[in-house]
Structures are given as structure tokens and as C-alpha cells.
Enzyme design. Sequence first.
Site, short mmCIF file in Angstrom:
data_model
loop_
_atom_site.label_atom_id
_atom_site.label_comp_id
_atom_site.label_asym_id
_atom_site.label_seq_id
_atom_site.Cartn_x
_atom_site.Cartn_y
_atom_site.Cartn_z
N LYS A 1 0.83 -1.21 0.00
CA LYS A 1 0.00 0.00 0.00
C LYS A 1 0.86 1.27 0.00
CE LYS A 1 -1.99 -1.13 3.89
NZ LYS A 1 -1.21 -2.36 4.15
N ARG B 1 -8.56 1.31 10.24
CA ARG B 1 -8.08 -0.05 10.48
C ARG B 1 -9.09 -0.87 11.26
NH1 ARG B 1 -2.29 0.67 9.72
NH2 ARG B 1 -1.14 -1.24 10.07
N ARG C 1 11.66 -6.13 3.80
CA ARG C 1 11.46 -4.67 3.79
C ARG C 1 12.55 -3.96 4.58
NH1 ARG C 1 5.69 -2.14 5.07
NH2 ARG C 1 5.86 -3.25 7.04
N ARG D 1 12.29 -2.31 10.15
CA ARG D 1 11.33 -1.86 11.15
C ARG D 1 11.24 -2.88 12.28
NH1 ARG D 1 5.90 -0.12 7.93
NH2 ARG D 1 5.01 -1.07 9.78
N ARG E 1 0.60 -8.65 14.09
CA ARG E 1 -0.01 -7.63 13.22
C ARG E 1 -0.99 -8.29 12.24
NH1 ARG E 1 4.83 -5.40 10.63
NH2 ARG E 1 3.55 -3.90 9.53
P1 ADP Z 1 2.43 -1.80 3.17
O1 ADP Z 1 2.47 -0.30 3.11
O2 ADP Z 1 1.15 -2.37 2.60
O3 ADP Z 1 2.73 -2.36 4.54
P2 ADP Z 1 4.91 -1.65 1.61
O4 ADP Z 1 4.53 -0.72 0.49
O5 ADP Z 1 5.77 -1.11 2.69
O6 ADP Z 1 3.57 -2.35 2.21
O7 ADP Z 1 5.59 -2.92 0.93
C1 ADP Z 1 6.08 -4.00 1.73
C2 ADP Z 1 7.39 -4.52 1.12
O8 ADP Z 1 7.11 -5.14 -0.14
C3 ADP Z 1 8.43 -3.43 0.85
O9 ADP Z 1 9.71 -3.95 1.14
C4 ADP Z 1 8.26 -3.14 -0.65
O10 ADP Z 1 9.49 -2.71 -1.23
C5 ADP Z 1 7.86 -4.50 -1.18
N1 ADP Z 1 6.93 -4.42 -2.33
C6 ADP Z 1 5.92 -3.52 -2.50
N2 ADP Z 1 5.28 -3.76 -3.65
C7 ADP Z 1 5.89 -4.85 -4.21
C8 ADP Z 1 5.67 -5.61 -5.41
N3 ADP Z 1 4.70 -5.30 -6.27
N4 ADP Z 1 6.48 -6.67 -5.65
C9 ADP Z 1 7.44 -7.01 -4.77
N5 ADP Z 1 7.71 -6.35 -3.64
C10 ADP Z 1 6.94 -5.27 -3.34
P1 AMP Z 2 1.76 0.57 9.18
O1 AMP Z 2 2.92 1.44 8.85
O2 AMP Z 2 0.48 0.98 8.51
O3 AMP Z 2 2.08 -0.90 9.00
O4 AMP Z 2 1.47 0.81 10.74
C1 AMP Z 2 2.46 0.51 11.71
C2 AMP Z 2 1.83 0.52 13.10
O5 AMP Z 2 1.33 1.84 13.40
C3 AMP Z 2 0.63 -0.41 13.30
O6 AMP Z 2 1.00 -1.74 13.57
C4 AMP Z 2 -0.06 0.27 14.50
O7 AMP Z 2 0.61 -0.01 15.72
C5 AMP Z 2 0.13 1.76 14.18
N1 AMP Z 2 -0.98 2.26 13.35
C6 AMP Z 2 -0.90 2.70 12.07
N2 AMP Z 2 -2.11 3.09 11.63
C7 AMP Z 2 -2.98 2.88 12.64
C8 AMP Z 2 -4.38 3.05 12.80
N3 AMP Z 2 -5.16 3.50 11.80
N4 AMP Z 2 -4.93 2.72 13.99
C9 AMP Z 2 -4.19 2.27 15.00
N5 AMP Z 2 -2.87 2.06 14.93
C10 AMP Z 2 -2.26 2.35 13.75
#
Ligand code: ADP
Ligand code: AMP
Length: 214
Positions: free
Chosen positions: A13, A88, A127, A160, A171
Site C-alpha cells: 500500500k 483499520r 522490507r 522496522r 499484526r
Molecule cells: P504496506 O504499506 O502495505 O505495509 P509496503 O509498500 O511497505 O507495504 O511494501 C512491503 C514490502 O514489499 C516493501 O519492502 C516493498 O518494497 C515490497 N513491495 C511492494 N510492492 C511490491 C511488489 N509489487 N512486488 C514485490 N515487492 C513489493
Molecule cells: P503501518 O505502517 O500501517 O504498517 O502501521 C504501523 C503501526 O502503526 C501499526 O501496527 C499500528 O501499531 C500503528 N498504526 C498505524 N495506523 C494505525 C491506525 N489507523 N490505527 C491504530 N494504529 C495504527
Amino acid sequence: MRIVLLGPPGAGKGTQASRLAERLEIPHIATGDMFREAAAEENEAGRRIRKVMECGELVPDALTNDLVRWRLARPDAQDGFILDGYPRNVEQADTLDGILDDLGTKIDLAIKFMVRGSDIVARLAGRRVCPVCRTVYHMDTHPPKDDEVCDNDGVPLIRRDDDLEETTLRRLEVYGQQTRPLYEFYGERGLLTEMDALGTTEEVFGRLLAVVGR
Ligand code: ADP
Ligand code: AMP
């Protein structure tokens, strides 16, 4: 356009939201990024948020909703936005409706990122993020040009804390229990579009543009 991105952690996302935000010239609002910034502060609020995030739990709704209410009232969000990581749970989705109602507007589209469980695990495990500019990399699929440092500012990339295996499992559990019901929430309102989020970043971006009609 006012867009909500839904999907499990690691679905891609954030990666897609930043590209789409650039293309549509609207802000990418990621509550996770906002909380990571707050968690880096050495004060009581920072420590409390850090603790919640490290356990893979959700930050309390009251705090989260207030943060989003404040953010959506900023001038740059008046012509549209992409919400990533919010809402969420159903309580947050209801609150979002109320916030937008007060602003005299509403969500246009909720997009569900469809991925397989095995891909989520692989995406989260690889990641890495830049602690300065927040650019997201993946050690296999989107590696930095130079080993483990950010292409933009040369800073060492970090993993992270909540991408470590145990927290990742929690999560995903929280996602299953609290976030999944949102598909029904937005489905019932006729706002939900499902999108295949497998394939390369380019392929997924192409699908996303088609979904938003660009
Ligand atoms: P989210 O925001 O949904 O948690 P991220 O955008 O941070 O996900 O993506 C999670 C991991 O997957 C990152 O390391 C990113 O570089 C990788 N990633 C994102 N899109 C793709 C894709 N289409 N193919 C392979 N890896 C991807
Ligand atoms: P994300 O970067 O979206 O994976 O979020 C990382 C962490 O931030 C989550 O696991 C939660 O602890 C917190 N967080 C992010 N967005 C929300 C939300 N909308 N409501 C509650 N906690 C959140």
C-alpha cells in the site's frame, strides 16, 4: 479523489500510495508514518506509542481519530487524499465518515490490495526503510543501488522493529480480527474495488491507475 487503501501489512500500500499521490497531486496520508515519527520522540507520548507499535497492536482509536481529523483539515487535503493504514477497524471507519461529513465531503473509493499469505511474509521479511526520508526498499525486489544505504541520502537502511517475525504474526492477527470487517463495511456502501496486488510494482501501479480511472 478521496481514496482509502486497504490490505494486510506488507501488501504494498505504501509503495503504491506514494506513486499515486505524486501522479494525482494529492497527499499520501499514512498513519503508520505519522506514528513512527511520534514514536521517535523522547517523551511520554512517544514512549507509549512506541510500546504499542512494537507489540503489533493498534494505537488507541481516540488518539488515531484525532490525528486524522487534524490531518484531513489541513489545506493540502481539501482537494483529495490517499489514506494508507487508516481506517483499520469499523470504529475508525465510522469516525472517518463523521470527519468527512463535517468537512462536507466523502470517500470516493476503497481499494482492497489482494495478496497471498506467502507474499506478505516475503515482503515484510525483506522490507528495509530509510530512517530519514522514509523511502521503502526490499532487499530482493527493490534493493538500493548501494548495499543497505538509501539511494537518496546515503543513510544506512533499517529494518522496522515491527517487521520482526513475532510482531509480524501479531499484526496479521490484528488485521484479520479488526481490519477485515472493513471489506464488508465499504462493500455494503458500494465503494469497494478489489485489486490484484501481486506482480511487479509497475504492474500493480498500472492496475491501480485503471481502478482510479487514470
Ligand atoms: P504496506 O504499506 O502495505 O505495509 P509496503 O509498500 O511497505 O507495504 O511494501 C512491503 C514490502 O514489499 C516493501 O519492502 C516493498 O518494497 C515490497 N513491495 C511492494 N510492492 C511490491 C511488489 N509489487 N512486488 C514485490 N515487492 C513489493
Ligand atoms: P503501518 O505502517 O500501517 O504498517 O502501521 C504501523 C503501526 O502503526 C501499526 O501496527 C499500528 O501499531 C500503528 N498504526 C498505524 N495506523 C494505525 C491506525 N489507523 N490505527 C491504530 N494504529 C495504527
